[in-house]
Every structure is written in structure tokens, then in C-alpha cells.
Design an enzyme around this catalytic site. Structure first.
Site, PDB file in Angstrom:
ATOM      1  N   THR A   1      36.951  36.172  32.317  1.00 36.88           N
ATOM      2  CA  THR A   1      37.651  36.889  31.416  1.00 36.88           C
ATOM      3  C   THR A   1      36.859  38.148  30.518  1.00 36.88           C
ATOM      4  O   THR A   1      35.503  37.788  30.630  1.00 36.88           O
ATOM      5  CB  THR A   1      38.455  35.868  30.145  1.00 36.88           C
ATOM      6  OG1 THR A   1      39.204  36.867  29.303  1.00 36.88           O
ATOM      7  CG2 THR A   1      37.438  35.340  29.317  1.00 36.88           C
ATOM      8  N   ALA A   2      37.334  39.114  29.944  1.00 37.97           N
ATOM      9  CA  ALA A   2      36.717  40.251  29.516  1.00 37.97           C
ATOM     10  C   ALA A   2      35.534  39.870  28.564  1.00 37.97           C
ATOM     11  O   ALA A   2      34.583  40.464  28.581  1.00 37.97           O
ATOM     12  CB  ALA A   2      37.515  41.220  28.847  1.00 37.97           C
TER      13      ALA A   2
ATOM     14  N   GLY B   1      43.706  41.614  35.944  1.00 40.16           N
ATOM     15  CA  GLY B   1      42.313  41.628  35.473  1.00 40.16           C
ATOM     16  C   GLY B   1      41.759  40.308  34.728  1.00 40.16           C
ATOM     17  O   GLY B   1      42.708  39.606  34.133  1.00 40.16           O
TER      18      GLY B   1
ATOM     19  N   GLY C   1      33.496  47.085  30.673  1.00 34.17           N
ATOM     20  CA  GLY C   1      32.398  46.049  31.086  1.00 34.17           C
ATOM     21  C   GLY C   1      32.474  45.707  32.323  1.00 34.17           C
ATOM     22  O   GLY C   1      33.257  45.523  33.027  1.00 34.17           O
TER      23      GLY C   1
ATOM     24  N   LYS D   1      52.554  49.018  34.120  1.00 37.88           N
ATOM     25  CA  LYS D   1      53.990  49.614  33.574  1.00 37.88           C
ATOM     26  C   LYS D   1      54.207  51.203  33.966  1.00 37.88           C
ATOM     27  O   LYS D   1      53.525  51.952  34.383  1.00 37.88           O
ATOM     28  CB  LYS D   1      53.625  49.679  32.014  1.00 37.88           C
ATOM     29  CG  LYS D   1      54.753  49.419  31.086  1.00 37.88           C
ATOM     30  CD  LYS D   1      54.215  49.346  29.778  1.00 37.88           C
ATOM     31  CE  LYS D   1      54.641  50.507  28.694  1.00 37.88           C
ATOM     32  NZ  LYS D   1      54.274  50.767  27.494  1.00 37.88           N
TER      33      LYS D   1
ATOM     34  N   ILE E   1      44.457  34.386  29.984  1.00 37.32           N
ATOM     35  CA  ILE E   1      43.897  34.947  28.583  1.00 37.32           C
ATOM     36  C   ILE E   1      44.562  36.287  28.614  1.00 37.32           C
ATOM     37  O   ILE E   1      44.298  37.320  29.161  1.00 37.32           O
ATOM     38  CB  ILE E   1      42.681  35.184  28.638  1.00 37.32           C
ATOM     39  CG1 ILE E   1      41.603  33.921  28.994  1.00 37.32           C
ATOM     40  CG2 ILE E   1      41.879  35.819  27.378  1.00 37.32           C
ATOM     41  CD1 ILE E   1      41.529  32.814  27.968  1.00 37.32           C
TER      42      ILE E   1
ATOM     43  N   PRO F   1      36.491  41.412  35.412  1.00 35.03           N
ATOM     44  CA  PRO F   1      36.552  42.373  34.712  1.00 35.03           C
ATOM     45  C   PRO F   1      36.374  43.800  35.399  1.00 35.03           C
ATOM     46  O   PRO F   1      36.688  44.758  35.088  1.00 35.03           O
ATOM     47  CB  PRO F   1      35.353  42.440  33.564  1.00 35.03           C
ATOM     48  CG  PRO F   1      34.458  41.456  34.611  1.00 35.03           C
ATOM     49  CD  PRO F   1      35.059  40.575  35.315  1.00 35.03           C
TER      50      PRO F   1
ATOM     51  N   ASP G   1      40.993  36.955  33.210  1.00 38.27           N
ATOM     52  CA  ASP G   1      41.760  35.655  33.674  1.00 38.27           C
ATOM     53  C   ASP G   1      43.044  35.912  33.413  1.00 38.27           C
ATOM     54  O   ASP G   1      43.722  36.357  32.305  1.00 38.27           O
ATOM     55  CB  ASP G   1      41.111  34.585  32.774  1.00 38.27           C
ATOM     56  CG  ASP G   1      41.725  33.283  33.150  1.00 38.27           C
ATOM     57  OD1 ASP G   1      41.105  32.487  34.194  1.00 38.27           O
ATOM     58  OD2 ASP G   1      42.858  32.780  32.602  1.00 38.27           O
TER      59      ASP G   1
ATOM     60  N   MET H   1      42.130  44.487  23.499  1.00 33.37           N
ATOM     61  CA  MET H   1      43.284  45.649  23.055  1.00 33.37           C
ATOM     62  C   MET H   1      43.061  45.973  21.767  1.00 33.37           C
ATOM     63  O   MET H   1      43.966  46.365  21.064  1.00 33.37           O
ATOM     64  CB  MET H   1      44.491  44.790  23.447  1.00 33.37           C
ATOM     65  CG  MET H   1      44.821  44.466  24.773  1.00 33.37           C
ATOM     66  SD  MET H   1      46.397  43.717  25.205  1.00 33.37           S
ATOM     67  CE  MET H   1      45.986  41.909  24.657  1.00 33.37           C
TER      68      MET H   1
ATOM     69  N   ASP I   1      47.643  44.557  38.939  1.00 32.55           N
ATOM     70  CA  ASP I   1      47.790  45.140  37.580  1.00 32.55           C
ATOM     71  C   ASP I   1      46.766  46.245  37.514  1.00 32.55           C
ATOM     72  O   ASP I   1      45.659  46.668  38.421  1.00 32.55           O
ATOM     73  CB  ASP I   1      47.175  44.346  36.518  1.00 32.55           C
ATOM     74  CG  ASP I   1      48.550  43.416  36.108  1.00 32.55           C
ATOM     75  OD1 ASP I   1      49.679  43.451  36.404  1.00 32.55           O
ATOM     76  OD2 ASP I   1      47.992  42.383  35.323  1.00 32.55           O
TER      77      ASP I   1
HETATM   78  N1  SAH Z   1      43.596  38.854  31.243  1.00 35.88           N
HETATM   79  C1  SAH Z   1      42.426  39.927  30.707  1.00 35.88           C
HETATM   80  C2  SAH Z   1      42.746  40.689  29.552  1.00 35.88           C
HETATM   81  C3  SAH Z   1      44.019  41.276  29.655  1.00 35.88           C
HETATM   82  S1  SAH Z   1      44.187  42.373  28.152  1.00 35.88           S
HETATM   83  C4  SAH Z   1      41.095  39.160  30.641  1.00 35.88           C
HETATM   84  O1  SAH Z   1      41.138  37.915  30.897  1.00 35.88           O
HETATM   85  O2  SAH Z   1      40.170  39.898  30.503  1.00 35.88           O
HETATM   86  C5  SAH Z   1      43.514  43.835  28.337  1.00 35.88           C
HETATM   87  C6  SAH Z   1      42.242  43.981  27.378  1.00 35.88           C
HETATM   88  O3  SAH Z   1      41.268  43.321  27.933  1.00 35.88           O
HETATM   89  C7  SAH Z   1      42.019  45.430  27.375  1.00 35.88           C
HETATM   90  O4  SAH Z   1      42.542  45.991  26.255  1.00 35.88           O
HETATM   91  C8  SAH Z   1      40.343  44.964  26.956  1.00 35.88           C
HETATM   92  O5  SAH Z   1      40.143  44.886  25.540  1.00 35.88           O
HETATM   93  C9  SAH Z   1      39.897  43.869  27.751  1.00 35.88           C
HETATM   94  N2  SAH Z   1      39.171  44.225  29.084  1.00 35.88           N
HETATM   95  C10 SAH Z   1      39.786  43.900  30.157  1.00 35.88           C
HETATM   96  N3  SAH Z   1      38.796  44.241  31.083  1.00 35.88           N
HETATM   97  C11 SAH Z   1      37.816  44.871  30.339  1.00 35.88           C
HETATM   98  C12 SAH Z   1      36.550  45.422  30.780  1.00 35.88           C
HETATM   99  N4  SAH Z   1      36.376  45.717  32.160  1.00 35.88           N
HETATM  100  N5  SAH Z   1      35.751  45.859  29.879  1.00 35.88           N
HETATM  101  C13 SAH Z   1      36.128  45.964  28.712  1.00 35.88           C
HETATM  102  N6  SAH Z   1      37.328  45.459  28.232  1.00 35.88           N
HETATM  103  C14 SAH Z   1      38.005  44.785  29.233  1.00 35.88           C
END
Ligand code: SAH
Length: 465
Positions: free
Chosen positions: A332-333, A302, A413, A270, A307, A225, A304, A384, A248
Site C-alpha cells: 500500500t502507498a 494500485g 512514491g 472513472k 486499503i 504503488p 493494496d 487522497m 485502475d
Molecule cells: N489502494 C491504494 C490507495 C488508493 S487511494 C493503496 O493501497 O495504496 C489513492 C491514494 O493513494 C492517492 O490519492 C494517494 O494518496 C495514494 N497513492 C497511491 N499511489 C501513490 C503513489 N505512488 N505515491 C503517492 N501516493 C500514492
């Protein structure tokens, strides 16, 4: 150089350990690993040493140290807790020109035992010449993190093929290039993937072709994260070895700064005005292009990659194009945000299950089972979701989730800017607007979120009313 480093072959050579306590036990076990013929002399033994003696794996000399114990000995280790007893052993050994180590006492020692990183047959030994053992330990930790545990297997495989490699690559330069290929290419990859037969086949095939073809690959890496401390060792290694990194937008600068200096860094977020489909197609094409040019590609995402990360689609594309790949999971977040907000995602009293949900709940593409989501005693983690808090809240409430259900909204986070907003579901959209919460943010809804105010330990906590 104060100490001259040597690697001793102790196989079947007699080594004396003086002392029968926990330290002596540790040293004995290490010596047995090197197949030494270990004799332990002490008034008493630990239960483990007693068992080794009973099994005949060591020989036991009961009583206090006697210089006669040094007969036929190559090396001695003194591990008693009595310095004068240790000094006696050390002196007696010196008189007979036998090398002696007194544990944690460089002054009394004529040899020292280094810290090691063991990827047998490759062994890295580190010494601070006894002056800074803590520093030596730090150096060891660093080196430990650099090399995969399958490195030893690779070295052993190379050893069994050494003659054939020499025969097929008589020229020294060509042989070096072959060994580089061995370390960087598919053979090492197959070993990391626990497919030793394929590794050997790849090596054997390559011996019949004079010059190893360039062979790129992709490592799909979850970067976690944001906090670089949450990277896995494998992720760090992949970043250290990358020729090119496609990353990303969510990957933090702190993490990018850990990558190999001369790696090409390609942002693949993007582009303005580009749709997701075009972005994804562009990423697929880039991955294949770089890999087919023989580069070690890291695809860095970002959290995993599996996910809400479209990692699966990328692998399918690579597989279709015959590009080798490996996957390194990331935190993952939901896991990271929960941990950094003090929210246990499951709890014996509050939640028996967790759901990871993407909050695209636009009317036309909403396939979520809201009645199921609205049930209590489960934790919902919405990714998201910041743009749709209003709709999301209304859905949960209208399907029966209690208005007083706790939520926590975690913005950035695990990063230095982390903010956690907590409150009750009915007030969620208003509170998020009042505090100006922005993406990236993760929403946790459920009884467990009520623990955040009590268990929080990181960054800023905002308690909303
Ligand atoms: N593959 C990523 C998720 C990608 S979708 C994972 O496994 O975490 C992107 C969403 O992930 C963001 O809109 C948010 O909801 C969440 N996210 C990713 N990093 C974050 C962080 N540091 N703090 C809070 N939410 C986060």
C-alpha cells in the site's frame, strides 16, 4: 549437447561423498532428500554430519580416500577442498565406470548436478554445462518465480486420479482439455487457497461430467504503488496467466507491460462526467460478465485492494454471483512511500502506532476523531489528501498538534518521478503550493517524518522552509 540430462532414482542406492566439510554436508543433505544410502568418507566431519552418523542416517568412513570405498557405489561426489585429492577420487571412479561429480569442477566431473526448481513431483533442472553457473542461477530464479508452490500438490493429485481421468476421457484431445482445465481451473485455485478437500471434490465431480464446463475466476491483485519491483510473485503470476485485466488509473504502465501479451486490457478508471457509484457498478458488472464467460480475470488496483481500494465491495458482489476469487495483497502507498522516503512509520522514540486515513474531510462527511489524531507520538498517513491540505492542517493544529510537527509529502512514491517535500506542519499548505505537489501524493505527519531529510535515499528531496 555437451551433457545428456538424466534424473536418477537414488532411493536406497549407495552414494559416496568424499569430504567432511560444509560443502560435503550440503551435498549429503541433498542426497538424503532423494533417499540415497549415503556413505561419507573423510578424516573429519562437521558437527551436523557427525550427528547424522550418530543417528545412523549416514555411514561414516574415517580417514583419507581409499579406492576400496568405491565398492558397491553407484555415484560419487568429491567435495574436498584439495584439487589433487578430488582428482584421485575422480580417476578412481572413472577406472571403475562410476559417475563422479567434483563440486564446482566440471573438468574433473563425469556428471554435473543441475540447479533445480523443486515443486516435487515436478522438478525443473537447469544446466549451463558448467560454463556459466551464474547464468544458470538466473534462469533458475526466473523459473522459480513462474510457478506457485502448490504446483507439486496439483501434480500429485493428478497422479492419484490418472487412471480415472484416462477412463472418463478415453479420447486424447478430450483428455488434454481436461488436464488444461485441471491446471487453470478451480482445482488449482482451491489448492492455492489451501483447501485441499475442496480441490479433490472439484476434481472428482468433474470426472462425472464428460466435458469440463468453462469456469472463470477473478484474482483481485494489489499492484503496489508503481515500481514494478514491488509486485509480489503471486501478482506477477496472475498477470502472466490473465485473459483479461481490469485496471485502475493508478496502475503504472511499467506494471501493465509485464502482463501476458495477449491479455485484454480494460481501463476501468472513472469516465469523464461519470460518478463513483456508476463507475463501481460498471466494474462489478464487467467482472461478473468476463468471469461467467470462462475467462481468467485479473482485477488490478494500485497499492493494496483492501486499503481505500473498494476491494471488499467487489468481492461481496462476486460472492453474490457465485464467481470464484482469490486475493493477492499489494504494497500500500503508505508503506511504499514511507520506505522510499526513508521514513520508518514506527520508531521506538517517535511513534508507537500508525494510522491510515482517507482525507475526505469535507465538513459534511467528516467523521474523523480529530482530538485523537492530534495526539503526538503517532504517525498519520493521509491518502487522497492533496486537495485538502489547508483544511487538514487547520484541523490538526486547532486540535492541539504542535505547529513544529514534521511532515513529509510524497508525490509519485516509488516511481522515477518521485518527489518528497518535507517541513513543519504549520508551513504545509504554503510549501505544497510553492512546489506544485500533485496527486498521487501521500502525506505523512508525525515525529518520524523528521527523519526523511536524514534517511532519504531515492529520487528528489525538497526541504521546505
Ligand atoms: N489502494 C491504494 C490507495 C488508493 S487511494 C493503496 O493501497 O495504496 C489513492 C491514494 O493513494 C492517492 O490519492 C494517494 O494518496 C495514494 N497513492 C497511491 N499511489 C501513490 C503513489 N505512488 N505515491 C503517492 N501516493 C500514492
Amino acid at each position: 549437447m555437451k551433457l545428456f540430462p538424466i534424473f536418477a532414482d537414488l532411493k536406497n542406492r549407495r552414494v559416496l561423498v568424499v569430504g567432511g566439510g560444509a560443502v560435503a554436508e550440503r551435498k549429503t543433505l541433498a542426497l538424503l532428500e532423494a533417499a540415497a544410502d549415503v556413505v561419507v568418507g573423510a578424516p573429519e566431519l562437521t558437527p551436523a554430519l557427525t550427528a547424522l552418523a550418530a543417528d545412523g542416517r549416514i555411514r561414516y568412513l574415517p580417514g583419507r580416500f581409499d579406492p576400496a570405498w568405491l565398492d558397491d557405489i553407484w555415484l560419487v561426489v568429491a567435495a574436498t577442498d584439495d584439487r589433487s585429492a578430488n582428482a584421485t577420487v575422480s580417476d578412481a571412479a572413472s577406472a571403475r565406470r562410476i559417475f563422479a561429480n567434483v563440486v564446482d569442477d566440471p573438468e574433473l566431473s563425469s556428471f554435473q548436478v543441475p540447479s533445480i526448481v523443486d515443486r516435487s513431483p515436478v522438478i525443473v533442472a537447469i544446466s549451463s554445462s558448467g560454463v556459466a553457473p551464474v547464468l544458470a542461477r538466473r534462469v533458475r530464479e526466473r523459473i522459480e518465480s513462474l510457478f506457485d508452490h502448490t504446483l507439486g500438490q496439483l501434480a500429485a493429485l493428478a497422479a492419484t486420479y490418472r487412471k480415472r481421468i484416462r477412463a472418463s476421457h478415453p479420447d486424447l484431445g478430450a483428455r488434454r482439455r481436461f488436464y488444461d482445465w485441471l491446471l487453470d481451473g478451480p482445482v488449482a485455485g482451491f489448492l492455492r487457497q489451501q483447501q485441499p478437500a475442496q480441490a479433490e471434490a472439484a476434481l472428482s465431480d468433474a470426472l462425472d461430467t464428460p466435458i469440463a464446463p468453462a469456469d472463470g475466476s477473478v484474482v483481485l491483485v494489489g499492484a503496489g504503488p508503481g515500481d514494478p519491483g514491488l509486485l509480489t510473485l503471486k501478482a506477477l503470476r496472475a498477470l502472466n496467466e490473465a485473459d483479461v485485466i481490469l485496471y485502475d488509473r493508478l496502475v503504472s504502465d511499467d506494471i501493465m507491460s509485464l502482463a501476458r501479451r495477449d491479455a485484454d486490457r480494460v481501463p476501468v478508471g472513472k469516465l469523464p462526467g461519470e460518478n463513483h457509484h456508476a463507475t463501481q457498478a460498471r466494474i462489478h458488472a464487467l467482472l461478473v460478465e468476463h468471469a461467467q464467460a470462462g475467462r481468467r480475470v485479473v482485477r488490478l488496483k494500485g497499492g493494496d485492494a483492501f486499503i481505500f481500494g473498494r476491494g471488499g465491495e467487489e468481492l461481496e458482489y462476486l460472492r453474490t454471483h457465485g464467481v470464484r476469487y482469490e486475493v493477492v495483497p499489494g504494497i500500500t502507498a503508505a508503506l511504499a512511500c514511507a520506505a522510499y522516503a526513508g521514513i520508518p512509520l514506527t520508531h521506538r522514540e517517535h511513534a508507537q502506532s500508525v494510522r491510515l486515513i482517507t482525507a475526505h474531510c469535507r465538513e459534511d462527511e467528516d467523521n474523523l476523531d480529530w482530538p485523537a489524531l492530534a495526539r503526538e507520538k503517532q504517525t498519520l498517513a493521509f491518502y487522497m489528501g492533496v486537495g485538502q491540505l489547508d483544511l487538514l492542517t487547520r484541523r490538526l493544529l486547532s486540535h492541539g498538534r504542535a505547529a513544529q510537527t514534521p511532515f513529509a509529502l510524497i508525490e509519485n512514491g516509488s516511481r522515477p518521478e518521485q518527489r518528497v517535500l518535507s517541513g513543519t506542519l504549520e508551513a504545509l499548505p504554503r510549501l505544497a503550493a510553492e512546489h506544485g505537489i500533485h496527486s498521487p501524493a501521500l502525506l505523512i505527519v508525525g515525529e518520524v517524518a523528521g527523519l526523511a531529510p536524514k534517511l532519504q535515499w531515492f529520487g528528489q528531496h525538497l526541504e521546505g522552509r
